[in-house]
Design a protein around this motif. Structure first.
Motif, PDB file in Angstrom:
ATOM      1  N   LEU A   1       0.425  -1.105  -0.025  1.00  0.00           N
ATOM      2  CA  LEU A   1       0.142   0.215  -0.318  1.00  0.00           C
ATOM      3  C   LEU A   1       1.099   1.166  -0.015  1.00  0.00           C
ATOM      4  O   LEU A   1       0.484   2.648  -0.763  1.00  0.00           O
ATOM      5  CB  LEU A   1      -1.449   0.152   1.361  1.00  0.00           C
ATOM      6  N   SER A   2       2.084   1.438   0.931  1.00  0.00           N
ATOM      7  CA  SER A   2       3.454   2.717   0.768  1.00  0.00           C
ATOM      8  C   SER A   2       3.340   2.732  -0.592  1.00  0.00           C
ATOM      9  O   SER A   2       3.383   4.171  -0.898  1.00  0.00           O
ATOM     10  CB  SER A   2       4.024   2.506   2.406  1.00  0.00           C
ATOM     11  N   ALA A   3       3.740   1.615  -1.033  1.00  0.00           N
ATOM     12  CA  ALA A   3       4.555   1.848  -2.831  1.00  0.00           C
ATOM     13  C   ALA A   3       2.918   2.614  -3.590  1.00  0.00           C
ATOM     14  O   ALA A   3       3.923   3.350  -3.935  1.00  0.00           O
ATOM     15  CB  ALA A   3       4.642   0.716  -2.875  1.00  0.00           C
ATOM     16  N   LEU A   4       2.696   2.055  -3.240  1.00  0.00           N
ATOM     17  CA  LEU A   4       0.934   2.258  -4.343  1.00  0.00           C
ATOM     18  C   LEU A   4       1.044   4.350  -4.332  1.00  0.00           C
ATOM     19  O   LEU A   4       0.570   4.924  -4.533  1.00  0.00           O
ATOM     20  CB  LEU A   4       0.206   1.767  -3.824  1.00  0.00           C
TER      21      LEU A   4
ATOM     22  N   THR B   1       3.293   5.613  -2.904  1.00  0.00           N
ATOM     23  CA  THR B   1       3.943   6.594  -3.053  1.00  0.00           C
ATOM     24  C   THR B   1       3.824   7.123  -4.642  1.00  0.00           C
ATOM     25  O   THR B   1       4.007   8.291  -4.887  1.00  0.00           O
ATOM     26  CB  THR B   1       5.408   5.890  -2.494  1.00  0.00           C
ATOM     27  N   LEU B   2       3.780   5.913  -5.641  1.00  0.00           N
ATOM     28  CA  LEU B   2       3.248   6.131  -6.530  1.00  0.00           C
ATOM     29  C   LEU B   2       2.267   7.120  -6.947  1.00  0.00           C
ATOM     30  O   LEU B   2       2.831   8.203  -7.441  1.00  0.00           O
ATOM     31  CB  LEU B   2       3.494   5.680  -7.337  1.00  0.00           C
ATOM     32  N   CYS B   3       1.470   7.420  -6.337  1.00  0.00           N
ATOM     33  CA  CYS B   3       0.207   8.391  -6.280  1.00  0.00           C
ATOM     34  C   CYS B   3       0.843  10.193  -6.472  1.00  0.00           C
ATOM     35  O   CYS B   3       0.722  11.030  -6.827  1.00  0.00           O
ATOM     36  CB  CYS B   3      -1.122   7.972  -5.927  1.00  0.00           C
ATOM     37  N   TRP B   4       1.540   9.914  -5.312  1.00  0.00           N
ATOM     38  CA  TRP B   4       2.021  11.262  -4.338  1.00  0.00           C
ATOM     39  C   TRP B   4       2.914  11.131  -5.554  1.00  0.00           C
ATOM     40  O   TRP B   4       3.585  12.977  -5.551  1.00  0.00           O
ATOM     41  CB  TRP B   4       3.247  11.142  -3.068  1.00  0.00           C
ATOM     42  N   LEU B   5       3.843  10.832  -6.216  1.00  0.00           N
ATOM     43  CA  LEU B   5       5.498  10.915  -6.707  1.00  0.00           C
ATOM     44  C   LEU B   5       4.113  11.568  -8.717  1.00  0.00           C
ATOM     45  O   LEU B   5       4.492  13.214  -9.212  1.00  0.00           O
ATOM     46  CB  LEU B   5       6.126  10.143  -7.160  1.00  0.00           C
ATOM     47  N   ILE B   6       2.832  11.089  -8.765  1.00  0.00           N
ATOM     48  CA  ILE B   6       2.334  11.416 -10.260  1.00  0.00           C
ATOM     49  C   ILE B   6       1.323  12.888  -9.751  1.00  0.00           C
ATOM     50  O   ILE B   6       1.336  13.742  -9.923  1.00  0.00           O
ATOM     51  CB  ILE B   6       1.356  10.453 -10.582  1.00  0.00           C
ATOM     52  N   LEU B   7       1.098  12.748  -8.681  1.00  0.00           N
ATOM     53  CA  LEU B   7       0.156  14.156  -8.375  1.00  0.00           C
ATOM     54  C   LEU B   7       1.325  15.576  -8.415  1.00  0.00           C
ATOM     55  O   LEU B   7       0.835  16.416  -8.585  1.00  0.00           O
ATOM     56  CB  LEU B   7      -0.066  13.657  -7.008  1.00  0.00           C
TER      57      LEU B   7
ATOM     58  N   LEU C   1       3.975   9.731   4.457  1.00  0.00           N
ATOM     59  CA  LEU C   1       4.169   8.876   4.123  1.00  0.00           C
ATOM     60  C   LEU C   1       5.556   7.869   3.850  1.00  0.00           C
ATOM     61  O   LEU C   1       5.897   6.534   3.676  1.00  0.00           O
ATOM     62  CB  LEU C   1       3.644   9.007   2.105  1.00  0.00           C
ATOM     63  N   LEU C   2       6.690   8.661   3.850  1.00  0.00           N
ATOM     64  CA  LEU C   2       8.385   7.755   4.051  1.00  0.00           C
ATOM     65  C   LEU C   2       8.412   6.941   5.000  1.00  0.00           C
ATOM     66  O   LEU C   2       8.747   6.171   5.472  1.00  0.00           O
ATOM     67  CB  LEU C   2       8.889   9.228   4.349  1.00  0.00           C
ATOM     68  N   VAL C   3       6.730   7.475   6.651  1.00  0.00           N
ATOM     69  CA  VAL C   3       7.501   6.498   7.306  1.00  0.00           C
ATOM     70  C   VAL C   3       6.483   5.147   7.479  1.00  0.00           C
ATOM     71  O   VAL C   3       7.196   4.289   7.649  1.00  0.00           O
ATOM     72  CB  VAL C   3       6.571   6.972   8.589  1.00  0.00           C
ATOM     73  N   LEU C   4       5.482   5.468   6.819  1.00  0.00           N
ATOM     74  CA  LEU C   4       4.562   3.948   6.212  1.00  0.00           C
ATOM     75  C   LEU C   4       5.819   3.314   5.055  1.00  0.00           C
ATOM     76  O   LEU C   4       5.990   1.804   5.168  1.00  0.00           O
ATOM     77  CB  LEU C   4       3.656   4.729   4.797  1.00  0.00           C
ATOM     78  N   VAL C   5       6.247   4.303   4.398  1.00  0.00           N
ATOM     79  CA  VAL C   5       7.356   2.773   3.522  1.00  0.00           C
ATOM     80  C   VAL C   5       7.997   2.619   4.565  1.00  0.00           C
ATOM     81  O   VAL C   5       9.017   1.755   4.140  1.00  0.00           O
ATOM     82  CB  VAL C   5       7.927   4.090   2.173  1.00  0.00           C
ATOM     83  N   TYR C   6       8.748   3.650   5.458  1.00  0.00           N
ATOM     84  CA  TYR C   6       9.775   2.850   5.750  1.00  0.00           C
ATOM     85  C   TYR C   6       9.570   2.444   7.174  1.00  0.00           C
ATOM     86  O   TYR C   6      10.269   0.540   6.854  1.00  0.00           O
ATOM     87  CB  TYR C   6      10.574   3.893   7.249  1.00  0.00           C
TER      88      TYR C   6
ATOM     89  N   TRP D   1      14.265   0.917   0.795  1.00  0.00           N
ATOM     90  CA  TRP D   1      13.318   2.106  -0.040  1.00  0.00           C
ATOM     91  C   TRP D   1      12.772   3.337   0.661  1.00  0.00           C
ATOM     92  O   TRP D   1      12.087   3.836  -0.530  1.00  0.00           O
ATOM     93  CB  TRP D   1      11.979   1.056  -0.324  1.00  0.00           C
ATOM     94  N   ALA D   2      12.894   3.402   1.680  1.00  0.00           N
ATOM     95  CA  ALA D   2      12.603   5.009   1.720  1.00  0.00           C
ATOM     96  C   ALA D   2      13.408   6.333   1.084  1.00  0.00           C
ATOM     97  O   ALA D   2      12.731   6.974   1.500  1.00  0.00           O
ATOM     98  CB  ALA D   2      12.433   4.517   3.629  1.00  0.00           C
ATOM     99  N   GLY D   3      15.214   5.386   1.497  1.00  0.00           N
ATOM    100  CA  GLY D   3      15.331   6.883   0.866  1.00  0.00           C
ATOM    101  C   GLY D   3      15.197   6.884  -0.198  1.00  0.00           C
ATOM    102  O   GLY D   3      15.249   8.130  -1.169  1.00  0.00           O
ATOM    103  N   LEU D   4      14.970   5.666  -1.092  1.00  0.00           N
ATOM    104  CA  LEU D   4      14.331   5.687  -2.536  1.00  0.00           C
ATOM    105  C   LEU D   4      13.432   6.626  -3.001  1.00  0.00           C
ATOM    106  O   LEU D   4      13.272   7.529  -3.430  1.00  0.00           O
ATOM    107  CB  LEU D   4      13.873   4.394  -3.140  1.00  0.00           C
TER     108      LEU D   4
END
Length: 86
Positions: free
Chosen positions: A2-5, A7-13, A40-45, A52-55
């Motif tokens: 879910l966090s990857a999805l 993050t992708l939505c955040w980047l597109i937005l 979102l970064l905390v969730l990815v971490y 992945w959080a660094g990326l």
């Protein structure tokens, strides 16, 4: 996953917002993106680890580079380094 999805939505937005030809709306949009991006970064971490959080952080910083530059300059001024050019 879910966090990857998200993050992708955040980047597109963020990229879509950056394409709008409006100077007055970019800073408020940047504040909203930053307020969403930090949790979102905390969730990815938590879900995927520090790599992945660094990326994700690199991707976010590449889009929001001006707020990051201004923040670095502000920190340098607060630390006493008067020559805060980047």
């Amino acid at each position: 996953m879910l966090s990857a999805l998200l993050t992708l939505c955040w980047l597109i937005l963020a990229n879509v917002i950056a394409m709008f030809p409006s100077r007055s709306h970019h800073w408020p949009a940047a504040y909203v993106l930053m307020s969403i991006g930090v949790p979102l970064l905390v969730l990815v971490y938590k879900e995927h680890g520090p790599g992945w959080a660094g990326l994700a952080l690199l991707g976010m910083v590449s889009i929001l580079r001006w707020p990051v530059r201004y923040f670095i300059r502000w920190v340098r001024r607060k630390l006493g380094n008067e020559e805060a050019g980047l």
